[in-house]
Design a protein around this motif. Structure first.
Motif, mmCIF file in Angstrom:
data_model
loop_
_atom_site.group_PDB
_atom_site.id
_atom_site.type_symbol
_atom_site.label_atom_id
_atom_site.label_comp_id
_atom_site.label_asym_id
_atom_site.label_seq_id
_atom_site.Cartn_x
_atom_site.Cartn_y
_atom_site.Cartn_z
ATOM 1 N N VAL A 105 0.869 -1.171 0.000
ATOM 2 C CA VAL A 105 0.000 0.000 0.000
ATOM 3 C C VAL A 105 0.907 1.223 0.000
ATOM 4 O O VAL A 105 1.801 1.333 0.846
ATOM 5 N N VAL A 106 0.717 2.117 -0.955
ATOM 6 C CA VAL A 106 1.611 3.266 -1.119
ATOM 7 C C VAL A 106 0.856 4.558 -0.821
ATOM 8 O O VAL A 106 -0.073 4.931 -1.542
ATOM 9 N N ILE A 107 1.269 5.224 0.252
ATOM 10 C CA ILE A 107 0.623 6.456 0.702
ATOM 11 C C ILE A 107 1.469 7.638 0.233
ATOM 12 O O ILE A 107 2.597 7.830 0.694
ATOM 13 N N ASP A 108 0.928 8.414 -0.673
ATOM 14 C CA ASP A 108 1.665 9.510 -1.303
ATOM 15 C C ASP A 108 1.578 10.775 -0.442
ATOM 16 O O ASP A 108 0.512 11.367 -0.295
ATOM 17 N N VAL A 109 2.721 11.152 0.141
ATOM 18 C CA VAL A 109 2.772 12.371 0.968
ATOM 19 C C VAL A 109 3.799 13.350 0.395
ATOM 20 O O VAL A 109 4.355 14.185 1.115
ATOM 21 N N ARG A 110 4.050 13.273 -0.894
ATOM 22 C CA ARG A 110 5.088 14.104 -1.510
ATOM 23 C C ARG A 110 4.824 15.596 -1.337
ATOM 24 O O ARG A 110 5.760 16.370 -1.108
ATOM 25 N N ARG A 111 3.586 16.001 -1.441
ATOM 26 C CA ARG A 111 3.290 17.431 -1.336
ATOM 27 C C ARG A 111 3.663 17.957 0.051
ATOM 28 O O ARG A 111 4.292 19.015 0.178
ATOM 29 N N SER A 112 3.304 17.226 1.083
ATOM 30 C CA SER A 112 3.639 17.646 2.447
ATOM 31 C C SER A 112 5.144 17.663 2.662
ATOM 32 O O SER A 112 5.688 18.559 3.324
ATOM 33 N N CYS A 113 5.831 16.684 2.090
ATOM 34 C CA CYS A 113 7.283 16.581 2.277
ATOM 35 C C CYS A 113 8.032 17.658 1.501
ATOM 36 O O CYS A 113 9.084 18.135 1.949
ATOM 37 N N PRO A 117 10.722 19.344 4.810
ATOM 38 C CA PRO A 117 11.573 18.147 4.746
ATOM 39 C C PRO A 117 11.585 17.334 6.036
ATOM 40 O O PRO A 117 12.022 16.178 6.027
ATOM 41 N N ASP A 118 11.093 17.907 7.130
ATOM 42 C CA ASP A 118 11.018 17.189 8.401
ATOM 43 C C ASP A 118 9.612 16.639 8.658
ATOM 44 O O ASP A 118 9.287 16.247 9.789
ATOM 45 N N HIS A 119 8.809 16.577 7.613
ATOM 46 C CA HIS A 119 7.410 16.179 7.777
ATOM 47 C C HIS A 119 7.283 14.781 8.379
ATOM 48 O O HIS A 119 7.972 13.843 7.969
ATOM 49 N N ALA A 120 6.389 14.659 9.358
ATOM 50 C CA ALA A 120 6.044 13.370 9.951
ATOM 51 C C ALA A 120 4.612 13.048 9.535
ATOM 52 O O ALA A 120 3.668 13.735 9.953
ATOM 53 N N ALA A 121 4.449 12.041 8.698
ATOM 54 C CA ALA A 121 3.129 11.710 8.158
ATOM 55 C C ALA A 121 2.143 11.427 9.289
ATOM 56 O O ALA A 121 2.458 10.722 10.250
ATOM 57 N N THR A 122 0.951 11.955 9.159
ATOM 58 C CA THR A 122 -0.036 11.922 10.230
ATOM 59 C C THR A 122 -1.068 10.819 10.028
ATOM 60 O O THR A 122 -1.219 10.266 8.930
ATOM 61 N N VAL A 123 -1.800 10.540 11.097
ATOM 62 C CA VAL A 123 -2.921 9.607 11.008
ATOM 63 C C VAL A 123 -3.951 10.142 10.021
ATOM 64 O O VAL A 123 -4.553 9.378 9.252
ATOM 65 N N GLU A 124 -4.139 11.448 10.016
ATOM 66 C CA GLU A 124 -5.114 12.051 9.102
ATOM 67 C C GLU A 124 -4.742 11.769 7.647
ATOM 68 O O GLU A 124 -5.623 11.502 6.809
ATOM 69 N N GLU A 125 -3.453 11.817 7.326
ATOM 70 C CA GLU A 125 -3.031 11.517 5.956
ATOM 71 C C GLU A 125 -3.302 10.053 5.613
ATOM 72 O O GLU A 125 -3.703 9.731 4.482
ATOM 73 N N VAL A 126 -3.086 9.175 6.572
ATOM 74 C CA VAL A 126 -3.376 7.754 6.340
ATOM 75 C C VAL A 126 -4.876 7.552 6.138
ATOM 76 O O VAL A 126 -5.308 6.832 5.227
ATOM 77 N N LYS A 127 -5.679 8.202 6.966
ATOM 78 C CA LYS A 127 -7.130 8.046 6.852
ATOM 79 C C LYS A 127 -7.673 8.691 5.572
ATOM 80 O O LYS A 127 -8.659 8.203 5.002
ATOM 81 N N THR A 128 -7.042 9.756 5.121
ATOM 82 C CA THR A 128 -7.428 10.353 3.840
ATOM 83 C C THR A 128 -7.168 9.368 2.708
ATOM 84 O O THR A 128 -7.979 9.219 1.783
ATOM 85 N N GLU A 130 -7.177 6.120 3.037
ATOM 86 C CA GLU A 130 -8.169 5.050 3.168
ATOM 87 C C GLU A 130 -9.542 5.497 2.683
ATOM 88 O O GLU A 130 -10.301 4.691 2.120
ATOM 89 N N ALA A 131 -9.867 6.759 2.882
ATOM 90 C CA ALA A 131 -11.158 7.261 2.408
ATOM 91 C C ALA A 131 -11.252 7.180 0.891
ATOM 92 O O ALA A 131 -12.330 6.948 0.326
ATOM 93 N N ALA A 132 -10.109 7.338 0.227
ATOM 94 C CA ALA A 132 -10.086 7.300 -1.234
ATOM 95 C C ALA A 132 -9.875 5.896 -1.779
ATOM 96 O O ALA A 132 -10.398 5.550 -2.848
ATOM 97 N N ARG A 133 -9.115 5.069 -1.047
ATOM 98 C CA ARG A 133 -8.685 3.777 -1.589
ATOM 99 C C ARG A 133 -9.217 2.570 -0.831
ATOM 100 O O ARG A 133 -8.988 1.435 -1.244
#
Length: 259
Positions: A105-113, A117-128, A130-133
């Motif tokens: 499963v590939v979660i694309d967080v490129r825009r946030s990163c 550059p120190d971005h820590a991917a959030t639960v909200e990004e994971v749930k977003t 899942e809402a789509a996929r």
């Protein structure tokens, strides 16, 4: 006799079993970087060293070649065993083989990163995602697609700092502890993967995502290559680490089979 003929006819008429995977070369993605003098390791770790022991014709008249290598377990494309950050976690040789063959499963967080550059991917990004996929399936490997693979093998750009022996000024994205906990405890993933040097952001000092993964016997795949070639869902991952007895990890050949 008639029964035997009928049975044989039934066998002959049965359709050929379909392959589980499409193994045509164009469907297989190599997600491992080669190990050489450019391979990126943690600044405090021993880098990859290859010694050419012999290469040439032997006295018996046949060609022979052999090398020796030495390196840290944790560098290049590699697996972190749960024991890397958990005293009771599975060592590399004890991870069940079935867990190393898993849906990707590939979660694309490129825009946030790109913005941080120190971005820590959030639960909200994971749930977003899942809402789509749809929900991330149990036993999957959840891969964070940060875009950092485009920086390999430029150590300074990839790690944020290339000072030998100093890991105090690193800058690259990773998982937040909350996202790691959600994936491990709520989605029961087999592994976490990322296209950076660590599942924790470079600025981390306590490696909480590693601690959470280790405590739940979730392995990590770090420095993954070619993440951009995988779809958000549908690929199958095969991660084959060196089977080091008691190892906290090891170099890995990681393959993805595209849907």
């Amino acid at each position: 006799m008639a029964i035997a003929v009928a049975l044989l006819a039934g066998v002959a008429a049965a359709p050929a079993p379909s392959l589980l995977f499409d193994l045509r070369p164009e469907r297989i993605v190599d997600m491992s970087y080669p190990f050489d003098d450019k391979t990126i390791y943690w600044p405090t770790a021993r880098s990859f060293q290859l010694t050419h022991d012999f290469s040439g014709m032997t006295e018996a008249g046949y060609f022979y070649a052999s090398n020796s290598f030495c390196a840290s377990e944790h560098g290049g494309t590699h697996l972190d065993a749960p024991s890397h950050f958990s005293e009771s976690g599975l060592t590399a040789d004890r991870i069940p083989p079935r867990a190393l063959i898993a849906p990707a499963v590939v979660i694309d967080v490129r825009r946030s990163c790109a913005a941080d550059p120190d971005h820590a991917a959030t639960v909200e990004e994971v749930k977003t995602f899942e809402a789509a996929r749809g929900p991330i399936p149990s036993g999957a490997v959840a891969i964070l697609f940060t875009g950092w693979g485009a920086r390999w093998p430029d150590k300074n750009r990839y790690l944020g700092d290339d000072t030998p022996g100093d890991a105090s000024h690193l800058h690259f994205p990773g998982f937040s502890p909350e996202a790691a906990a959600y994936l491990a405890n709520e989605r029961h993933v087999a592994g976490l993967g990322i296209d950076t040097a660590s599942i924790d952001p470079g600025v981390s000092k306590d490696f909480k995502a590693h601690q959470i993964a280790g405590a739940t016997n979730v392995y990590n795949l770090e420095n993954l290559a070619a993440v951009d070639r995988l779809p958000p869902k549908g690929a199958m991952l095969i991660a084959l680490p060196m089977k080091i007895a008691g190892g906290t990890g090891g170099p890995a050949r990681v393959l993805a089979i595209l849907p």
